[in-house]
Scaffold this motif. Structure first.
Motif, PDB file in Angstrom:
ATOM      1  N   LEU A  75     -31.993 -21.683 -18.688  1.00  0.00           N
ATOM      2  CA  LEU A  75     -33.106 -21.651 -17.736  1.00  0.00           C
ATOM      3  C   LEU A  75     -33.472 -20.209 -17.380  1.00  0.00           C
ATOM      4  O   LEU A  75     -34.649 -19.874 -17.234  1.00  0.00           O
ATOM      5  N   ILE A  76     -32.473 -19.349 -17.258  1.00  0.00           N
ATOM      6  CA  ILE A  76     -32.727 -17.925 -17.004  1.00  0.00           C
ATOM      7  C   ILE A  76     -33.481 -17.326 -18.194  1.00  0.00           C
ATOM      8  O   ILE A  76     -34.492 -16.638 -18.028  1.00  0.00           O
ATOM      9  N   ALA A  77     -32.983 -17.590 -19.396  1.00  0.00           N
ATOM     10  CA  ALA A  77     -33.633 -17.080 -20.606  1.00  0.00           C
ATOM     11  C   ALA A  77     -35.057 -17.616 -20.717  1.00  0.00           C
ATOM     12  O   ALA A  77     -35.975 -16.897 -21.134  1.00  0.00           O
ATOM     13  N   LEU A  78     -35.249 -18.860 -20.336  1.00  0.00           N
ATOM     14  CA  LEU A  78     -36.574 -19.458 -20.367  1.00  0.00           C
ATOM     15  C   LEU A  78     -37.504 -18.752 -19.378  1.00  0.00           C
ATOM     16  O   LEU A  78     -38.660 -18.449 -19.702  1.00  0.00           O
ATOM     17  N   GLY A  79     -37.002 -18.456 -18.187  1.00  0.00           N
ATOM     18  CA  GLY A  79     -37.793 -17.723 -17.205  1.00  0.00           C
ATOM     19  C   GLY A  79     -38.206 -16.354 -17.714  1.00  0.00           C
ATOM     20  O   GLY A  79     -39.344 -15.915 -17.513  1.00  0.00           O
ATOM     21  N   VAL A  80     -37.302 -15.690 -18.406  1.00  0.00           N
ATOM     22  CA  VAL A  80     -37.629 -14.387 -18.992  1.00  0.00           C
ATOM     23  C   VAL A  80     -38.705 -14.559 -20.071  1.00  0.00           C
ATOM     24  O   VAL A  80     -39.652 -13.782 -20.153  1.00  0.00           O
ATOM     25  N   GLY A  81     -38.571 -15.611 -20.867  1.00  0.00           N
ATOM     26  CA  GLY A  81     -39.580 -15.892 -21.899  1.00  0.00           C
ATOM     27  C   GLY A  81     -40.956 -16.124 -21.305  1.00  0.00           C
ATOM     28  O   GLY A  81     -41.963 -15.644 -21.834  1.00  0.00           O
ATOM     29  N   PHE A  82     -41.006 -16.861 -20.190  1.00  0.00           N
ATOM     30  CA  PHE A  82     -42.291 -17.079 -19.511  1.00  0.00           C
ATOM     31  C   PHE A  82     -42.846 -15.761 -18.981  1.00  0.00           C
ATOM     32  O   PHE A  82     -44.034 -15.484 -19.090  1.00  0.00           O
ATOM     33  N   THR A  83     -41.974 -14.953 -18.400  1.00  0.00           N
ATOM     34  CA  THR A  83     -42.406 -13.688 -17.808  1.00  0.00           C
ATOM     35  C   THR A  83     -42.925 -12.720 -18.869  1.00  0.00           C
ATOM     36  O   THR A  83     -43.918 -12.038 -18.658  1.00  0.00           O
ATOM     37  N   THR A  84     -42.264 -12.690 -20.012  1.00  0.00           N
ATOM     38  CA  THR A  84     -42.692 -11.793 -21.091  1.00  0.00           C
ATOM     39  C   THR A  84     -43.735 -12.434 -21.992  1.00  0.00           C
ATOM     40  O   THR A  84     -44.250 -11.785 -22.893  1.00  0.00           O
ATOM     41  N   GLN A  85     -44.016 -13.703 -21.756  1.00  0.00           N
ATOM     42  CA  GLN A  85     -45.006 -14.465 -22.524  1.00  0.00           C
ATOM     43  C   GLN A  85     -44.680 -14.479 -24.014  1.00  0.00           C
ATOM     44  O   GLN A  85     -45.549 -14.263 -24.866  1.00  0.00           O
ATOM     45  N   CYS A  86     -43.429 -14.756 -24.318  1.00  0.00           N
ATOM     46  CA  CYS A  86     -42.966 -14.810 -25.701  1.00  0.00           C
ATOM     47  C   CYS A  86     -42.917 -16.270 -26.156  1.00  0.00           C
ATOM     48  O   CYS A  86     -42.018 -17.013 -25.745  1.00  0.00           O
ATOM     49  N   ILE A  91     -37.059 -27.348 -15.660  1.00  0.00           N
ATOM     50  CA  ILE A  91     -37.834 -26.432 -16.489  1.00  0.00           C
ATOM     51  C   ILE A  91     -39.129 -26.056 -15.772  1.00  0.00           C
ATOM     52  O   ILE A  91     -39.523 -24.888 -15.756  1.00  0.00           O
ATOM     53  N   ALA A  92     -39.772 -27.035 -15.125  1.00  0.00           N
ATOM     54  CA  ALA A  92     -40.995 -26.757 -14.367  1.00  0.00           C
ATOM     55  C   ALA A  92     -40.715 -25.776 -13.232  1.00  0.00           C
ATOM     56  O   ALA A  92     -41.527 -24.878 -12.954  1.00  0.00           O
ATOM     57  N   GLU A  93     -39.577 -25.921 -12.596  1.00  0.00           N
ATOM     58  CA  GLU A  93     -39.224 -24.984 -11.522  1.00  0.00           C
ATOM     59  C   GLU A  93     -39.000 -23.579 -12.073  1.00  0.00           C
ATOM     60  O   GLU A  93     -39.379 -22.587 -11.436  1.00  0.00           O
ATOM     61  N   ALA A  94     -38.414 -23.476 -13.260  1.00  0.00           N
ATOM     62  CA  ALA A  94     -38.243 -22.163 -13.897  1.00  0.00           C
ATOM     63  C   ALA A  94     -39.604 -21.533 -14.165  1.00  0.00           C
ATOM     64  O   ALA A  94     -39.770 -20.314 -14.012  1.00  0.00           O
ATOM     65  N   VAL A  95     -40.588 -22.343 -14.549  1.00  0.00           N
ATOM     66  CA  VAL A  95     -41.949 -21.850 -14.764  1.00  0.00           C
ATOM     67  C   VAL A  95     -42.509 -21.272 -13.469  1.00  0.00           C
ATOM     68  O   VAL A  95     -43.067 -20.167 -13.446  1.00  0.00           O
ATOM     69  N   VAL A  96     -42.356 -22.012 -12.366  1.00  0.00           N
ATOM     70  CA  VAL A  96     -42.893 -21.578 -11.077  1.00  0.00           C
ATOM     71  C   VAL A  96     -42.220 -20.284 -10.607  1.00  0.00           C
ATOM     72  O   VAL A  96     -42.885 -19.363 -10.134  1.00  0.00           O
ATOM     73  N   VAL A  97     -40.902 -20.203 -10.769  1.00  0.00           N
ATOM     74  CA  VAL A  97     -40.184 -18.989 -10.364  1.00  0.00           C
ATOM     75  C   VAL A  97     -40.654 -17.794 -11.195  1.00  0.00           C
ATOM     76  O   VAL A  97     -40.937 -16.722 -10.654  1.00  0.00           O
ATOM     77  N   ALA A  98     -40.770 -17.982 -12.513  1.00  0.00           N
ATOM     78  CA  ALA A  98     -41.234 -16.889 -13.380  1.00  0.00           C
ATOM     79  C   ALA A  98     -42.652 -16.475 -13.011  1.00  0.00           C
ATOM     80  O   ALA A  98     -42.961 -15.278 -12.950  1.00  0.00           O
ATOM     81  N   ALA A  99     -43.518 -17.440 -12.748  1.00  0.00           N
ATOM     82  CA  ALA A  99     -44.904 -17.124 -12.375  1.00  0.00           C
ATOM     83  C   ALA A  99     -44.956 -16.368 -11.059  1.00  0.00           C
ATOM     84  O   ALA A  99     -45.728 -15.409 -10.915  1.00  0.00           O
ATOM     85  N   ALA A 100     -44.134 -16.772 -10.109  1.00  0.00           N
ATOM     86  CA  ALA A 100     -44.113 -16.093  -8.810  1.00  0.00           C
ATOM     87  C   ALA A 100     -43.643 -14.648  -8.959  1.00  0.00           C
ATOM     88  O   ALA A 100     -44.200 -13.740  -8.347  1.00  0.00           O
ATOM     89  N   LEU A 101     -42.634 -14.435  -9.776  1.00  0.00           N
ATOM     90  CA  LEU A 101     -42.136 -13.073  -9.979  1.00  0.00           C
ATOM     91  C   LEU A 101     -43.158 -12.212 -10.704  1.00  0.00           C
ATOM     92  O   LEU A 101     -43.369 -11.052 -10.356  1.00  0.00           O
ATOM     93  N   ARG A 102     -43.786 -12.783 -11.694  1.00  0.00           N
ATOM     94  CA  ARG A 102     -44.804 -12.019 -12.448  1.00  0.00           C
ATOM     95  C   ARG A 102     -45.987 -11.705 -11.541  1.00  0.00           C
ATOM     96  O   ARG A 102     -46.501 -10.597 -11.565  1.00  0.00           O
ATOM     97  N   ALA A 103     -46.430 -12.663 -10.757  1.00  0.00           N
ATOM     98  CA  ALA A 103     -47.556 -12.434  -9.845  1.00  0.00           C
ATOM     99  C   ALA A 103     -47.170 -11.414  -8.771  1.00  0.00           C
ATOM    100  O   ALA A 103     -47.997 -10.569  -8.387  1.00  0.00           O
TER     101      ALA A 103
END
Length: 72
Positions: free
Chosen positions: A21-32, A53-65
């Motif tokens: 889930l951490i790696a997935l969040g990084v992937g969302f943040t880096t858009q890989c 997984i949806a929560e990991a998306v939201v956390v990554a989006a919040a950090l990127r924003a």
């Protein structure tokens, strides 16, 4: 990468599901797209639910924003 993955994901201090889930969040943040596909599949294989997984998306989006707002 295989050596790094087996070393990092083979240890049991943090459960594999959370590491994925951490790696997935990084992937969302880096858009890989490759990272997102691989780690979402591995997260599911490790027992992660669609909700987790949806929560990991939201956390990554919040950090990127947050970074965009700060740097803006």
């Amino acid at each position: 990468m295989i050596i790094i993955r087996s070393h990092l994901f083979g240890r049991n201090l943090i459960p594999v599901k959370y590491k994925e889930l951490i790696a997935l969040g990084v992937g969302f943040t880096t858009q890989c797209p490759y990272c997102i596909e691989i780690h979402s599949n591995r997260a599911r294989e490790s027992g992660a639910s669609d909700q987790e997984i949806a929560e990991a998306v939201v956390v990554a989006a919040a950090l990127r924003a947050g970074g965009a707002i700060t740097h803006g």
